[in-house]
Design a protein around this motif. Structure first.
Motif, PDB file in Angstrom:
ATOM      1  N   ASN A 172       0.780  -1.239   0.000  1.00 49.26           N
ATOM      2  CA  ASN A 172       0.000   0.000   0.000  1.00 49.26           C
ATOM      3  C   ASN A 172       0.810   1.286   0.000  1.00 49.26           C
ATOM      4  N   SER A 173       2.113   1.179   0.015  1.00 49.58           N
ATOM      5  CA  SER A 173       2.923   2.398   0.088  1.00 49.58           C
ATOM      6  C   SER A 173       4.351   2.090  -0.334  1.00 49.58           C
ATOM      7  N   GLY A 174       5.124   3.158  -0.469  1.00 46.13           N
ATOM      8  CA  GLY A 174       6.517   3.005  -0.849  1.00 46.13           C
ATOM      9  C   GLY A 174       7.337   2.323   0.230  1.00 46.13           C
ATOM     10  N   ALA A 175       7.118   2.731   1.477  1.00 47.81           N
ATOM     11  CA  ALA A 175       7.860   2.117   2.576  1.00 47.81           C
ATOM     12  C   ALA A 175       7.586   0.621   2.635  1.00 47.81           C
ATOM     13  N   GLU A 176       6.334   0.258   2.451  1.00 54.34           N
ATOM     14  CA  GLU A 176       5.984  -1.173   2.488  1.00 54.34           C
ATOM     15  C   GLU A 176       6.627  -1.932   1.337  1.00 54.34           C
ATOM     16  N   ALA A 177       6.708  -1.299   0.182  1.00 52.21           N
ATOM     17  CA  ALA A 177       7.331  -1.967  -0.965  1.00 52.21           C
ATOM     18  C   ALA A 177       8.814  -2.207  -0.674  1.00 52.21           C
ATOM     19  N   ASN A 178       9.482  -1.211  -0.085  1.00 50.00           N
ATOM     20  CA  ASN A 178      10.899  -1.376   0.254  1.00 50.00           C
ATOM     21  C   ASN A 178      11.087  -2.397   1.368  1.00 50.00           C
ATOM     22  N   GLU A 179      10.183  -2.368   2.333  1.00 49.61           N
ATOM     23  CA  GLU A 179      10.224  -3.342   3.425  1.00 49.61           C
ATOM     24  C   GLU A 179      10.166  -4.761   2.839  1.00 49.61           C
TER      25      GLU A 179
ATOM     26  N   SER B 167      19.720   9.312   0.664  1.00 47.92           N
ATOM     27  CA  SER B 167      18.592   8.514   0.171  1.00 47.92           C
ATOM     28  C   SER B 167      17.328   8.780   0.982  1.00 47.92           C
ATOM     29  N   PHE B 168      16.225   8.343   0.431  1.00 50.90           N
ATOM     30  CA  PHE B 168      14.974   8.282   1.192  1.00 50.90           C
ATOM     31  C   PHE B 168      14.230   7.026   0.786  1.00 50.90           C
ATOM     32  N   HIS B 169      13.917   6.189   1.782  1.00 53.07           N
ATOM     33  CA  HIS B 169      13.243   4.929   1.474  1.00 53.07           C
ATOM     34  C   HIS B 169      11.981   4.688   2.284  1.00 53.07           C
ATOM     35  N   GLY B 170      11.609   5.613   3.177  1.00 55.38           N
ATOM     36  CA  GLY B 170      10.375   5.441   3.924  1.00 55.38           C
ATOM     37  C   GLY B 170      10.581   5.619   5.407  1.00 55.38           C
ATOM     38  N   ARG B 171       9.516   5.373   6.177  1.00 54.98           N
ATOM     39  CA  ARG B 171       9.516   5.714   7.603  1.00 54.98           C
ATOM     40  C   ARG B 171       9.282   4.537   8.538  1.00 54.98           C
TER      41      ARG B 171
ATOM     42  N   VAL C 114      19.297   1.463  -3.716  1.00 53.45           N
ATOM     43  CA  VAL C 114      19.467   2.886  -4.041  1.00 53.45           C
ATOM     44  C   VAL C 114      18.329   3.359  -4.948  1.00 53.45           C
ATOM     45  N   GLU C 115      18.186   4.668  -5.009  1.00 53.02           N
ATOM     46  CA  GLU C 115      17.266   5.287  -5.975  1.00 53.02           C
ATOM     47  C   GLU C 115      18.067   5.639  -7.237  1.00 53.02           C
ATOM     48  N   PRO C 116      17.522   5.399  -8.421  1.00 51.83           N
ATOM     49  CA  PRO C 116      18.230   5.812  -9.642  1.00 51.83           C
ATOM     50  C   PRO C 116      18.383   7.336  -9.716  1.00 51.83           C
TER      51      PRO C 116
ATOM     52  N   GLY D 231      15.263  11.429  -4.812  1.00 53.00           N
ATOM     53  CA  GLY D 231      14.200  12.435  -4.818  1.00 53.00           C
ATOM     54  C   GLY D 231      14.296  13.391  -3.654  1.00 53.00           C
ATOM     55  N   GLU D 232      13.939  12.908  -2.459  1.00 52.42           N
ATOM     56  CA  GLU D 232      13.969  13.770  -1.262  1.00 52.42           C
ATOM     57  C   GLU D 232      15.373  14.316  -1.022  1.00 52.42           C
ATOM     58  N   GLY D 233      16.382  13.559  -1.442  1.00 50.90           N
ATOM     59  CA  GLY D 233      17.773  13.971  -1.234  1.00 50.90           C
ATOM     60  C   GLY D 233      18.204  15.136  -2.119  1.00 50.90           C
TER      61      GLY D 233
ATOM     62  N   LEU E  83      16.400  -1.465  -6.713  1.00 51.17           N
ATOM     63  CA  LEU E  83      16.255  -0.041  -7.029  1.00 51.17           C
ATOM     64  C   LEU E  83      14.901   0.455  -6.527  1.00 51.17           C
ATOM     65  N   ASP E  84      14.965   1.544  -5.774  1.00 50.07           N
ATOM     66  CA  ASP E  84      13.756   2.178  -5.255  1.00 50.07           C
ATOM     67  C   ASP E  84      13.228   3.117  -6.337  1.00 50.07           C
ATOM     68  N   GLU E  85      12.167   2.692  -7.006  1.00 47.91           N
ATOM     69  CA  GLU E  85      11.562   3.475  -8.098  1.00 47.91           C
ATOM     70  C   GLU E  85      10.260   4.121  -7.636  1.00 47.91           C
ATOM     71  N   VAL E  86      10.138   4.307  -6.328  1.00 40.53           N
ATOM     72  CA  VAL E  86       8.890   4.849  -5.791  1.00 40.53           C
ATOM     73  C   VAL E  86       8.593   6.239  -6.376  1.00 40.53           C
ATOM     74  N   GLN E  87       9.656   7.037  -6.537  1.00 35.79           N
ATOM     75  CA  GLN E  87       9.456   8.382  -7.083  1.00 35.79           C
ATOM     76  C   GLN E  87       9.770   8.439  -8.586  1.00 35.79           C
ATOM     77  N   THR E  88      10.735   7.647  -9.020  1.00 36.63           N
ATOM     78  CA  THR E  88      11.177   7.704 -10.414  1.00 36.63           C
ATOM     79  C   THR E  88      10.312   6.858 -11.351  1.00 36.63           C
TER      80      THR E  88
ATOM     81  N   ALA F 238       5.431   2.914  -5.923  1.00 33.91           N
ATOM     82  CA  ALA F 238       4.247   3.362  -5.168  1.00 33.91           C
ATOM     83  C   ALA F 238       3.829   4.693  -5.789  1.00 33.91           C
ATOM     84  N   LYS F 239       3.769   5.723  -4.986  1.00 37.69           N
ATOM     85  CA  LYS F 239       3.405   7.085  -5.419  1.00 37.69           C
ATOM     86  C   LYS F 239       2.479   7.114  -6.646  1.00 37.69           C
ATOM     87  N   ALA F 240       3.008   7.353  -7.854  1.00 36.61           N
ATOM     88  CA  ALA F 240       2.133   7.581  -9.012  1.00 36.61           C
ATOM     89  C   ALA F 240       1.431   6.326  -9.521  1.00 36.61           C
TER      90      ALA F 240
HETATM   91  C1  LIG Z   1       8.063   8.681  -0.984  1.00 37.69           C
HETATM   92  C2  LIG Z   1       9.154   7.700  -1.099  1.00 37.69           C
HETATM   93  C3  LIG Z   1       9.166   6.538  -0.317  1.00 37.69           C
HETATM   94  C4  LIG Z   1       8.159   6.271   0.773  1.00 37.69           C
HETATM   95  O1  LIG Z   1       6.882   6.089   0.266  1.00 37.69           O
HETATM   96  P1  LIG Z   1       5.622   6.100   1.281  1.00 37.69           P
HETATM   97  O2  LIG Z   1       4.473   5.790   0.387  1.00 37.69           O
HETATM   98  O3  LIG Z   1       5.563   7.467   1.879  1.00 37.69           O
HETATM   99  O4  LIG Z   1       5.874   5.064   2.296  1.00 37.69           O
HETATM  100  C5  LIG Z   1      10.182   5.623  -0.527  1.00 37.69           C
HETATM  101  N1  LIG Z   1      11.127   5.829  -1.456  1.00 37.69           N
HETATM  102  C6  LIG Z   1      11.140   6.928  -2.237  1.00 37.69           C
HETATM  103  C7  LIG Z   1      12.198   7.095  -3.276  1.00 37.69           C
HETATM  104  C8  LIG Z   1      10.164   7.904  -2.077  1.00 37.69           C
HETATM  105  O5  LIG Z   1      10.188   9.006  -2.826  1.00 37.69           O
END
Ligand SMILES: *Cc1c(COP(=O)(O)O)cnc(C)c1O
Length: 393
Positions: free
Chosen positions: A103-110, A133-137, A185-187, A190-192, A218-223, A247-249
């Motif tokens: 249901n979310s980016g953090a969960e996908a990375n988890e 990097s940013f991978h979730g909370r 890693v993120e390609p 984003g947040e960084g 690869l964390d493609e949550v934003q890319t 996740a995201k989009a």
């Molecule tokens: C937003 C983001 C996440 C976290 O996604 P959530 O849906 O807030 O858990 C993880 N990785 C990247 C690259 C993000 O931009």
């Protein structure tokens, strides 16, 4: 309700863990959002990169209406057509892997981190991630997020995480050992601050993972989902990961996350090892399917690449006029403007003038317009930014 009445509800009943702007948003349409006082805001950062094809895309709304009338949710005890179809569409647009939905980016990375542990041998328990990097909370993903500000108050974190400077191949080589289960890693960070990986760096991760029997995530949550002009960020770099997370989009505004893994790795995720009650529910998957179809039917990948270049050119022109702009970087519609000073005030002033952008990492303005934005809308956004920067001089 007035703006003030809504804010009072929040003050009384909602935990104050976000710094919110004093606006109540009641409607979104394409590139615009509207607040309760009737202000129209040009949205160059819709839904924090969630509304990648704009607010309330008609195809997404139609798919949701149809699905809501049939079946909202069925648990993963059964099969659903929507989940199967979305997995197929994603697989065909990436490297032919298999999907797990959450249901979310953090969960996908988890899920990706857990799968990497399951798939590799017991003594492999380390994860390498990159500074900035940013991978979730969640506990694992915030530990993976190699930025000290996100760790404050949560020590000790999960063991086994090793942080290396982004894009530094020799640091990566030194950090690697037989105990590494995965590199994440993120390609493009984003947040960084919109930091683009080099092809050499991602290819070095691939080579080291192959040599050591580790998993490349690869964390493609934003890319992901077309924003960069290709379906996934990695597709710009002549490299193929083992796992991607999304996740995201992906849901066009509906909560959904996904992990895709190469088939032989995916095989390690057997019943009992991981799950999500809501993961892959019909509504979210129907939304995901409609997002992919909208992007393809309207040729938005090509358009995102073209529009991204258009924005970059415009921003480069602004750079000539305003010394506060240091540089412009990014790929497609993931664009960062590096400033010589803090960006928060600029973002606030833009909003006052009816345009929303974001500032990340203190000094980077982030433009992530929806893939349906017109050049006229971009021109308006640039004009507003130009006026705000002029005022600040
Ligand atoms: C937003 C983001 C996440 C976290 O996604 P959530 O849906 O807030 O858990 C993880 N990785 C990247 C690259 C993000 O931009």
């Amino acid at each position: 309700m007035t703006t003030q009445e809504t804010i009072e509800l929040f003050n009384k009943y909602v935990i104050a863990n976000y710094g919110r702007l004093p606006r109540v948003i009641v409607k979104g349409e394409g590139c615009y959002m509207y607040d309760v006082d009737g202000n129209k805001i040009l949205d160059m950062f819709p839904g924090w990169a969630v509304s990648g094809i704009g607010h309330c895309h008609p195809r997404v709304v139609e798919a949701l209406r149809k699905q809501a009338g049939e079946l909202l949710h069925i648990d993963n005890t059964f099969y659903s057509e929507q989940q199967g179809e979305l997995a197929k569409l994603l697989s065909e647009r990436a490297f032919g892997g298999k999907c797990f939905f959450c249901n979310s980016g953090a969960e996908a990375n988890e899920a990706a981190l857990k799968l990497a542990r399951l798939h590799t041998s017991q003594e492999k328990y380390k994860f390498i991630t990159a500074e900035g990097s940013f991978h979730g909370r969640t506990f694992a993903t915030v530990t993976a997020t190699a930025q000290p500000k996100y760790h404050e108050g949560f020590l000790p974190l999960l063991p086994g995480f090793v942080y290396v400077p982004f894009n530094d191949i020799s640091a990566l080589e030194s950090a690697f050992s037989d105990e590494v289960a995965a590199v994440l890693v993120e390609p493009i960070q984003g947040e960084g601050g919109i930091n683009v990986a080099t092809a050499e760096y991602l290819q070095a991760i691939r080579r080291l993972c192959d040599e050591k029997g580790a998993v490349m995530i690869l964390d493609e949550v934003q890319t992901g989902m077309g924003r960069t002009g290709k379906w996934f960020g990695y597709q710009h770099f002549d490299v193929e990961p083992d796992i991607i997370t999304m996740a995201k989009a992906l849901g066009g505004g509906v909560a959904i996350g996904a992990m895709m893994a190469r088939e032989e790795i995916a095989a390690s995720l057997v019943p009992g090892k991981h799950a999500s009650t809501f993961g892959g529910n019909c509504l979210a998957c129907a939304a995901g399917v409609s997002v992919i179809k909208a992007i393809e039917e309207d040729n938005l990948l090509e358009y995102a690449a073209e529009l991204g270049q258009y924005i970059k050119d415009k921003l480069e022109q602004l750079k000539q006029k305003h010394s506060i702009i240091d540089s412009v970087r990014g790929i497609g519609l993931m664009i960062g403007v590096q400033l010589n000073g803090p960006g928060k005030e600029i973002v606030d002033k833009c909003l006052e003038m009816g345009m929303r952008i974001n500032c990340t990492n203190n000094t980077v303005l982030r433009f992530m317009p929806p893939m349906i934005a017109t050049k006229d809308q971009i021109d308006q956004a640039i004009e507003i930014l130009d006026a705000v920067l002029k005022e600040g001089e």
